[in-house]
Design an enzyme around this catalytic site. Structure first.
Site, PDB file in Angstrom:
ATOM      1  N   HIS A   1       0.737  -1.243  -0.051  1.00  0.00           N
ATOM      2  CA  HIS A   1       0.045  -0.116  -0.122  1.00  0.00           C
ATOM      3  C   HIS A   1       0.711   1.292   0.111  1.00  0.00           C
ATOM      4  CE1 HIS A   1       0.105  -0.940   4.426  1.00  0.00           C
ATOM      5  NE2 HIS A   1      -0.536  -1.851   4.360  1.00  0.00           N
TER       6      HIS A   1
ATOM      7  N   HIS B   1      -2.670  -9.992  15.302  1.00  0.00           N
ATOM      8  CA  HIS B   1      -2.726  -8.842  14.506  1.00  0.00           C
ATOM      9  C   HIS B   1      -3.839  -9.327  13.389  1.00  0.00           C
ATOM     10  CE1 HIS B   1      -2.291  -4.995  12.376  1.00  0.00           C
ATOM     11  NE2 HIS B   1      -1.285  -5.330  11.585  1.00  0.00           N
TER      12      HIS B   1
ATOM     13  N   GLU C   1      -4.350  -7.613  10.552  1.00  0.00           N
ATOM     14  CA  GLU C   1      -4.338  -6.879   9.216  1.00  0.00           C
ATOM     15  C   GLU C   1      -4.106  -8.122   8.071  1.00  0.00           C
ATOM     16  OE1 GLU C   1      -1.310  -3.730   8.466  1.00  0.00           O
ATOM     17  OE2 GLU C   1      -2.254  -3.400   6.689  1.00  0.00           O
TER      18      GLU C   1
ATOM     19  N   ASP D   1      -2.354  -9.243   5.772  1.00  0.00           N
ATOM     20  CA  ASP D   1      -0.995  -9.896   5.445  1.00  0.00           C
ATOM     21  C   ASP D   1      -0.968 -10.928   6.581  1.00  0.00           C
ATOM     22  OD1 ASP D   1      -0.915  -7.516   7.179  1.00  0.00           O
ATOM     23  OD2 ASP D   1       1.338  -7.407   6.714  1.00  0.00           O
TER      24      ASP D   1
ATOM     25  N   HIS E   1       0.499  -1.600  15.120  1.00  0.00           N
ATOM     26  CA  HIS E   1       0.243  -0.280  14.657  1.00  0.00           C
ATOM     27  C   HIS E   1      -1.083  -0.307  14.316  1.00  0.00           C
ATOM     28  CE1 HIS E   1       0.012  -1.484   9.974  1.00  0.00           C
ATOM     29  NE2 HIS E   1       0.296  -2.493  10.676  1.00  0.00           N
TER      30      HIS E   1
ATOM     31  N   ASP F   1       3.827  -7.098  14.106  1.00  0.00           N
ATOM     32  CA  ASP F   1       4.735  -6.146  13.219  1.00  0.00           C
ATOM     33  C   ASP F   1       5.842  -5.431  13.550  1.00  0.00           C
ATOM     34  OD1 ASP F   1       3.215  -6.586  10.994  1.00  0.00           O
ATOM     35  OD2 ASP F   1       1.961  -4.704  11.249  1.00  0.00           O
TER      36      ASP F   1
ATOM     37  N   TYR G   1      11.066   0.236   7.125  1.00  0.00           N
ATOM     38  CA  TYR G   1       9.707  -0.449   7.834  1.00  0.00           C
ATOM     39  C   TYR G   1       9.323   0.600   8.944  1.00  0.00           C
ATOM     40  CZ  TYR G   1       6.592  -3.961   9.560  1.00  0.00           C
ATOM     41  OH  TYR G   1       5.462  -4.384   9.912  1.00  0.00           O
TER      42      TYR G   1
ATOM     43  N   HIS H   1       7.214 -10.102  10.256  1.00  0.00           N
ATOM     44  CA  HIS H   1       7.915  -9.835   8.842  1.00  0.00           C
ATOM     45  C   HIS H   1       9.412  -9.922   9.114  1.00  0.00           C
ATOM     46  CE1 HIS H   1       4.102  -8.385   6.797  1.00  0.00           C
ATOM     47  NE2 HIS H   1       4.007  -7.699   7.972  1.00  0.00           N
TER      48      HIS H   1
HETATM   49 FE1  FEO Z   1       0.031  -4.580  10.065  1.00  0.00          FE
HETATM   50 FE2  FEO Z   1       2.183  -6.760   8.716  1.00  0.00          FE
HETATM   51  O1  FEO Z   1       0.418  -6.164   9.056  1.00  0.00           O
END
Ligand code: FEO
Length: 397
Positions: free
Chosen positions: A24, A78, A80, A82, A145, A164, A192, A225
Site C-alpha cells: 500500500h 494482528h 491486518e 497480510d 500499529h 509487526d 519499515y 515480517h
Molecule cells: Fe500490520 Fe504486517 O501487518
C-alpha cells in the site's frame, strides 16, 4: 521443504513472498515474509496466519511437523490481511478449540470475516495461558500499529512474538539475524519503521518502557515480517529507541519536484549553501526517488527542505502525493524551509510551508523563497543563503 525449529518444539511456519513490490504505497523491493509460528505442546498452538495466497505454503510447512487437525489453539496477534487473509481457511482446516486475540482483535476479526461463531477467547495485557509444559503471556500493543495488535511472550523459551514490531520487509531463505547481512537488513528495518510505525513513535517509547518494566527476559524476538532476532536483539531495540525518540543525524535533505528545471536549479543552490556549513546533504528528486525511500531518509535527517514548482495553483503531482504521504507518517522534530519556481500565482511554496507548520517543524528565519520562472543568479544566491540558514540551524540545535 526444510522445517525451521527456532527453539525446542517451536517452529517457523510462515511464507516467503519473493515478488511483492508494493505494500500500500511502500516499495518493498526485497519482497517480504509473513511469519507464523507453531508451538508443539500438550495444546498445540499456532501463532498467526499468513496472507491469503500463501495459505497453502503455510499449511505445507505445518504438515512437515504435525497434522494441522491436531492444532488446539490459534493466537491472532494482528488482524491486518497480510496475517489474517488465510484465517478463514485455517479455521476451517484446524477447527481450533480456541481462537485467542485482544478485545479489539475480536472486533476486527468479526468486521473482516463476519464469523461471530468462531471460538473466541479474548485476552488482555498480563493474561497468561498454559499450553501444557509451557506458558504464554499476552501484551496488548494498541495502535502498534493497529488497535488490535498484541504481542505474545513464550515464557520458557523467552521468545517475544512481536507481530509487526521489530520486523522488516525482507524476503530471505535465512531466518535469523546472524545468518544475514545485518547492515542491509537494518536498512530495511529503518524503512519499515519510517513507513509504518513512525506516526506511533510516542507509543513505541511507552512500549519500550513497558517491556522494560515487565522485566521480560527476552532471548529471541520473532516478528511477523523478516528475520528473527536471536543474536543482535539490542541492535534492533536500540534502533527503535532512537527512531521513536527522534534521534537523527545532523544531515539535511533537499527534496524537490521540478517542472522545467528552475526549481531543480534552486534545489542545487540550496544544497550548496547547506554544504558550505559542513552539513551532509542529499538531493532527492521525487521523479527519481520513491516516496517510501524518501521517508526513510527523513527518519534519519534533522533538516528537511522542500521545493516544488506551482502547477494549476497547486503542487506538482509527485510532491502533492508525497506531502499527503509524509503528513500521515507524522515526522517530528525537524528543521525546515521551502522554495520553488512559479509562473503566475505561485501557491506551491505556501502549501509546502503549511505542511511543515502542520507537522510542527521548526522553520528557519525567512524560511521560504519563491522565484518567477527561471532563477537569476541573485535568486540562486538567495537559495544558497537559505541552505546556509538551515545548515547553521542544524549545527546549532
Ligand atoms: Fe500490520 Fe504486517 O501487518
Amino acid at each position: 521443504m526444510a522445517t525451521c525449529e527456532i527453539a525446542k518444539g517451536v517452529y517457523w511456519v510462515g511464507a516467503i513472498d519473493w515478488d511483492v513490490r508494493s505494500f500500500h504505497g511502500y516499495s518493498t523491493n526485497r519482497g517480504t515474509t509473513y511469519n507464523a509460528y507453531l508451538i508443539v505442546d500438550e495444546k498445540v498452538t499456532l501463532i498467526d496466519c499468513v496472507k491469503a495466497p500463501f495459505f497453502d505454503e503455510q499449511v505445507r510447512r505445518i504438515k512437515e511437523i504435525i497434522d494441522p487437525a491436531k492444532i488446539d489453539y490459534l493466537i491472532v496477534n494482528h488482524v491486518e490481511m497480510d496475517h489474517s487473509g488465510g484465517l478463514p481457511r485455517m479455521m476451517e482446516l484446524i477447527k481450533p478449540e480456541k481462537l485467542f486475540c485482544s478485545p479489539m482483535g475480536q472486533k476486527a476479526i468479526i468486521d473482516h470475516f463476519h464469523r461471530e461463531d468462531w471460538p473466541f477467547a479474548v485476552v488482555k495485557t498480563g493474561d497468561d495461558l498454559s499450553l501444557g509444559q509451557r506458558r504464554v503471556q499476552f501484551l496488548e500493543t494498541r495502535m502498534l500499529h493497529w488497535p488490535d495488535s498484541m504481542f505474545t511472550y513464550l515464557q520458557d523459551e523467552k521468545i517475544l512474538f512481536s507481530s509487526d514490531a521489530f520486523g522488516e520487509h525482507y524476503a530471505s531463505s535465512e531466518r535469523f539475524d546472524d545468518q544475514v547481512n545485518l547492515p542491509v537488513v537494518m536498512e530495511h528495518c529503518a524503512k519499515y519503521y519510517a513507513n509504518i510505525l513512525y506516526p506511533y513513535s510516542p507509543l513505541v517509547q511507552k512500549l519500550l518502557q513497558t517491556v522494560a518494566s515487565l522485566k521480560l527476559d527476552i532471548k529471541m524476538i520473532a516478528p511477523d515480517h523478516g528475520i528473527i532476532w536471536r543474536d543482535k536483539l539490542n541492535t534492533i531495540i536500540e534502533a527503535y529507541d532512537a527512531w521513536s525518540s527522534g534521534k537523527c543525524a545532523d544531515k539535511a535533505l533537499v527534496i524537490f519536484n521540478t517542472m522545467w528545471h528552475s526549481t531543480e536549479k534552486m534545489a542545487q543552490a540550496v544544497m550548496r549553501g547547506l554544504e558550505d556549513t559542513g552539513v551532509p546533504t542529499e538531493l532527492l528528486n521525487l521523479d527519481a526517488c520513491h516516496r517510501s525511500d524518501v521517508m526513510t531518509e527523513i527518519l534519519r535527517a534533522k533538516g528537511v527542505v522542500l521545493g516544488s514548482s506551482t502547477i494549476n495553483n497547486g503542487l506538482l503531482p509527485e510532491m502533492a502525493g508525497f506531502i499527503s504521504y509524509m503528513k500521515g507518517l507524522k515526522p517530528f522534530d525537524k528543521i525546515g524551509a521551502t522554495f520553488g519556481s512559479f509562473g503566475w500565482s505561485g501557491e506551491a511554496v505556501g502549501l509546502l510551508t503549511q505542511a511543515m507548520t502542520d507537522l510542527h517543524f521548526t522553520l528557519v528565519d525567512d524560511s521560504s523563497i519563491k522565484h518567477k520562472y527561471v532563477p537569476t543568479q541573485q535568486a540562486l544566491d538567495q537559495c544558497a543563503a537559505l541552505g546556509k540558514r538551515v545548515g547553521e540551524a542544524i549545527n546549532n540545535h
